[in-house]
Design a protein around this motif. Structure first.
Motif, PDB file in Angstrom:
ATOM      1  N   MET A 151       0.884  -1.440   0.381  1.00 11.97           N
ATOM      2  CA  MET A 151      -0.242  -0.249  -0.050  1.00 11.97           C
ATOM      3  C   MET A 151       1.154   1.120  -0.199  1.00 11.97           C
ATOM      4  SD  MET A 151      -2.922  -1.154   2.536  1.00 11.97           S
ATOM      5  CE  MET A 151      -4.532  -2.376   2.038  1.00 11.97           C
ATOM      6  N   ARG A 152       2.109   0.912   1.030  1.00 10.29           N
ATOM      7  CA  ARG A 152       2.720   2.246   0.750  1.00 10.29           C
ATOM      8  C   ARG A 152       3.565   2.656  -0.590  1.00 10.29           C
ATOM      9  NH1 ARG A 152       4.352   0.586   6.004  1.00 10.29           N
ATOM     10  NH2 ARG A 152       5.536  -0.566   4.973  1.00 10.29           N
ATOM     11  N   ARG A 153       3.890   1.298  -1.528  1.00  8.23           N
ATOM     12  CA  ARG A 153       4.534   1.976  -2.270  1.00  8.23           C
ATOM     13  C   ARG A 153       3.416   1.963  -3.353  1.00  8.23           C
ATOM     14  NH1 ARG A 153       6.971  -3.807  -3.785  1.00  8.23           N
ATOM     15  NH2 ARG A 153       7.934  -2.647  -5.781  1.00  8.23           N
ATOM     16  N   VAL A 154       2.316   1.807  -3.644  1.00  8.57           N
ATOM     17  CA  VAL A 154       1.355   2.432  -4.408  1.00  8.57           C
ATOM     18  C   VAL A 154       0.726   3.604  -4.209  1.00  8.57           C
ATOM     19  CG1 VAL A 154      -1.189   2.388  -4.754  1.00  8.57           C
ATOM     20  CG2 VAL A 154       0.332   0.244  -4.604  1.00  8.57           C
ATOM     21  N   GLY A 155       1.334   3.945  -3.363  1.00 11.44           N
ATOM     22  CA  GLY A 155       0.524   5.243  -2.708  1.00 11.44           C
ATOM     23  C   GLY A 155       1.688   6.342  -2.930  1.00 11.44           C
ATOM     24  N   GLN A 156       2.891   6.081  -3.000  1.00 10.62           N
ATOM     25  CA  GLN A 156       4.283   6.937  -3.805  1.00 10.62           C
ATOM     26  C   GLN A 156       4.541   6.740  -5.153  1.00 10.62           C
ATOM     27  OE1 GLN A 156       7.222   4.323  -2.453  1.00 10.62           O
ATOM     28  NE2 GLN A 156       7.125   5.536  -0.266  1.00 10.62           N
ATOM     29  N   GLY A 157       3.163   5.697  -6.186  1.00 12.71           N
ATOM     30  CA  GLY A 157       2.681   5.925  -7.406  1.00 12.71           C
ATOM     31  C   GLY A 157       3.252   5.110  -8.442  1.00 12.71           C
ATOM     32  N   LEU A 158       3.222   3.896  -7.844  1.00 13.77           N
ATOM     33  CA  LEU A 158       3.996   2.918  -8.344  1.00 13.77           C
ATOM     34  C   LEU A 158       3.225   1.926  -8.157  1.00 13.77           C
ATOM     35  CD1 LEU A 158       7.055   2.253  -5.856  1.00 13.77           C
ATOM     36  CD2 LEU A 158       7.238   3.247  -8.360  1.00 13.77           C
ATOM     37  N   LEU A 159       2.663   1.388  -9.968  1.00 15.08           N
ATOM     38  CA  LEU A 159       1.380   0.975  -9.838  1.00 15.08           C
ATOM     39  C   LEU A 159       1.529  -0.498 -10.895  1.00 15.08           C
ATOM     40  CD1 LEU A 159      -0.442   3.709 -11.052  1.00 15.08           C
ATOM     41  CD2 LEU A 159      -0.742   2.918  -8.996  1.00 15.08           C
TER      42      LEU A 159
END
Length: 583
Positions: free
Chosen positions: A314-322
């Motif tokens: 979830m943190r990585r998705v929040g950083q824009g890594l889709l």
């Protein structure tokens, strides 16, 4: 991260608290059980025994009342006493009486035998669950004993047949008819020794003057002493030295039969499992501690590690890594969460692409909208008709043609993408159909209807006109038959409070089957000359956010119907169209 706010610490503390409370309760319960179990067991056995004795006494009393009533009042029984044994009435009464006795024997299920004895004829009539002939012979052999046992009180006497003890009750009527019943003592005792605590807890029946029935030989030998001890104590249970200093003896006597039910329960049965239970309680803390460590390791593997992976994703998705995708875990619940997370990330990524493609579709739809606004073929045909009208000196028709043509092109050149009232769209359709009427005066009829209150509803421009134009292009211009076209605006009969409908109908050949099966997704015959239905559908979807729909149908009697269902909007009241306009 603050450690005291972690789920791991809260879960461990909660488990420790529950475990400590459980162990404390087990220690207390063990001590309390040892003090209470003996008195509870005595009460329980006494209740079961007294209930059985009370039920048996009630049954015996009901049986006594039944026999007294039948011996005196039953017409079939009394008839047999006065009719000759050779008469037809006697044999009919005998048949009915035997059937009745067996029926009553089944109803009073604890009875073993019912019998009638006619003293005047020295005759027994017997209904029994045992061997009929054997039981009849036994009763005849004990005839004197049966007659002497006759009484009208509530007491039952004891009698042995072939060594088996029975309770006997005999009632004599004024007509000299004896009616009696036998109840097996063993049958009365059987329910108390079925499902007992163990073979050490046994129940017997002490028959006054006849000894005991049931139980072990040792119990039957001690039965008189136990019955006397219960009687002198004034209670239903005593502590006896029968087989141990603390054996529990429970007894209850019948009020209408001379017998006492006695149950002996050794103390070992009551408390035999408590020492083992106590040792188990002392071992619980150590076993629980080992299980707790194993449980923490298990929780770490199945709960906290997958949760940590999910939070990291979830943190990585929040950083824009889709492009993040999580591996599936063994747990069904976390597998569902991981699949949902991966699906959500995929949808977010696809949504960004869809937004870009939607913008392209909007641009293409606007481009198609502009492309269909001016049809050169229609324009040149109109000019050609005007020229012909002028040449044949039909100036009024030429003037009318020019007026409708000017209004038609004024509408499509000045109308942008902003919504317009329905009355403007219908005025535009009226201009278009008026022009076509002048081109095909004998082959075209049309009608436009609109409920006045709906004339101010706003719709995207050129929403209805493409369907009308498709009808002209693909039906009128390609066939020689007359064409009737109608446009009707009214409340939606299925949702009158929230939607209204625009129906475009014709009497042509109707839609092809692929159009009817498409549910409104059909884009036309694909010949390149039609006005795109898909263009209208895209603009309605964007304007009403999916609240509008298009349905293609066959009209009753032949022809096609396009039905647009559109949500009602807050529109200012304007001038109303005539209710019906027909050309």
């Amino acid at each position: 991260m603050r450690p005291y706010r972690s789920l791991r610490l809260k879960l461990v503390l909660a488990i420790l608290l529950i475990f400590g409370c459980l162990v404390s309760f087990l220690f207390y319960n063990n001590r309390y059980a040892m003090n209470v179990i003996q008195s509870q067991a005595a009460d329980n056995y006494s209740f079961v025994l007294s209930s059985h004795v009370r039920e048996m006494d009630q049954f015996l009393d009901v049986t006594r009342v039944y026999m007294g009533r039948n011996a005196s009042d039953d017409s079939q029984i009394t008839m047999m006493a006065v009719r000759p044994s050779s008469s037809l009435d006697y044999h009919l009464a005998l048949h009915q009486t035997i059937r009745k006795l067996y029926s009553d024997l089944n109803y009073y299920s604890k009875l073993d035998t019912l019998f009638l004895y006619y003293e005047s004829r020295d005759e027994f009539i017997v209904a029994t669950l045992q061997n009929f002939q054997n039981r009849s012979d036994m009763l005849a052999a004990h005839k004197r004993e049966i007659v002497s046992a006759t009484s009208h009180n509530t007491k039952w006497s004891l009698m042995r047949l072939d060594g088996t003890p029975y309770l006997l009750k005999v009632i004599r009527s004024e007509a000299g008819i004896y009616m009696g019943a036998l109840v097996s003592v063993n049958r009365i005792l059987a329910p108390l020794n079925t499902g007992a605590v163990s073979d050490k807890a046994q129940t017997m029946v002490y028959l006054e003057g006849e000894g005991a029935v049931g139980g072990t030989p040792e119990m039957r030998k001690a039965a008189p002493a136990l019955a006397e001890k219960l009687e002198t104590s004034g209670k239903h249970y005593v502590q006896s030295g029968f087989r141990g200093s603390n054996d529990l003896v429970v007894g209850h006597s019948s009020s209408i039969a001379g017998m006492t039910f006695i149950t002996v329960i050794p103390q070992g049965i009551l408390l035999e499992n408590l020492p083992y239970f106590e040792r188990i309680i002392y071992a619980i803390p150590f076993v629980g501690l080992a299980l707790f460590v194993i449980y923490l390791f298990f929780i770490e593997r199945v709960l906290f590690i997958p949760m940590k992976r999910l939070m990291s994703g979830m943190r990585r998705v929040g950083q824009g890594l889709l492009d993040v995708r999580l591996a599936n875990s063994g747990s069904h619940e976390f597998s569902y969460l991981v699949d949902s997370f991966n699906g959500m990330v995929t949808q977010i990524k696809e949504l960004k692409i869809d937004i870009y493609e939607e913008q392209l579709r909007v641009q293409r739809a606007e481009l198609r909208h502009l492309q269909v606004q001016i049809n050169p073929h229609f324009f040149f045909n109109s000019l050609h008709i005007i020229n012909n009208l002028i040449r044949v000196k039909k100036d009024d028709l030429a003037e009318k043609m020019v007026r409708h043509l000017a209004s038609y092109f004024r509408f499509i050149t000045k109308t942008g993408s902003a919504p317009i009232p329905i009355r403007s769209e219908l005025d535009h359709i009226n201009d278009y159909l008026s022009i076509q009427k002048l081109m095909y005066p004998t082959r075209l009829e049309y009608a436009i209807e609109c409920e006045g209150e709906l004339s101010g509803q706003l719709i995207p421009p050129l929403t209805v006109q493409p369907f009308v134009e498709n009808t002209i292009v693909h039906v009128l211009m390609k066939r020689n038959d007359p064409l009737a076209v109608s446009v009707c605006v009214s409340r939606d009969p299925e949702r009158p409070g929230s939607h209204y409908t625009i129906a475009v109908e014709d009497n042509g050949p109707g839609f092809p089957e692929e159009a009817l099966q498409s549910g409104g997704a059909w884009n036309g015959p694909g010949d390149g000359e039609h006005v795109g239905i898909g263009n209208v559908r895209d603009r309605l979807r964007m304007f009403y956010q999916g609240g509008a729909s298009i349905r293609l149908e066959r009209r009753e009697g032949g022809g096609a119907r396009v039905l647009l269902s559109i949500p009602l909007t807050a529109a200012s009241e304007g001038s109303e169209l005539p209710k019906v306009s027909v050309m």
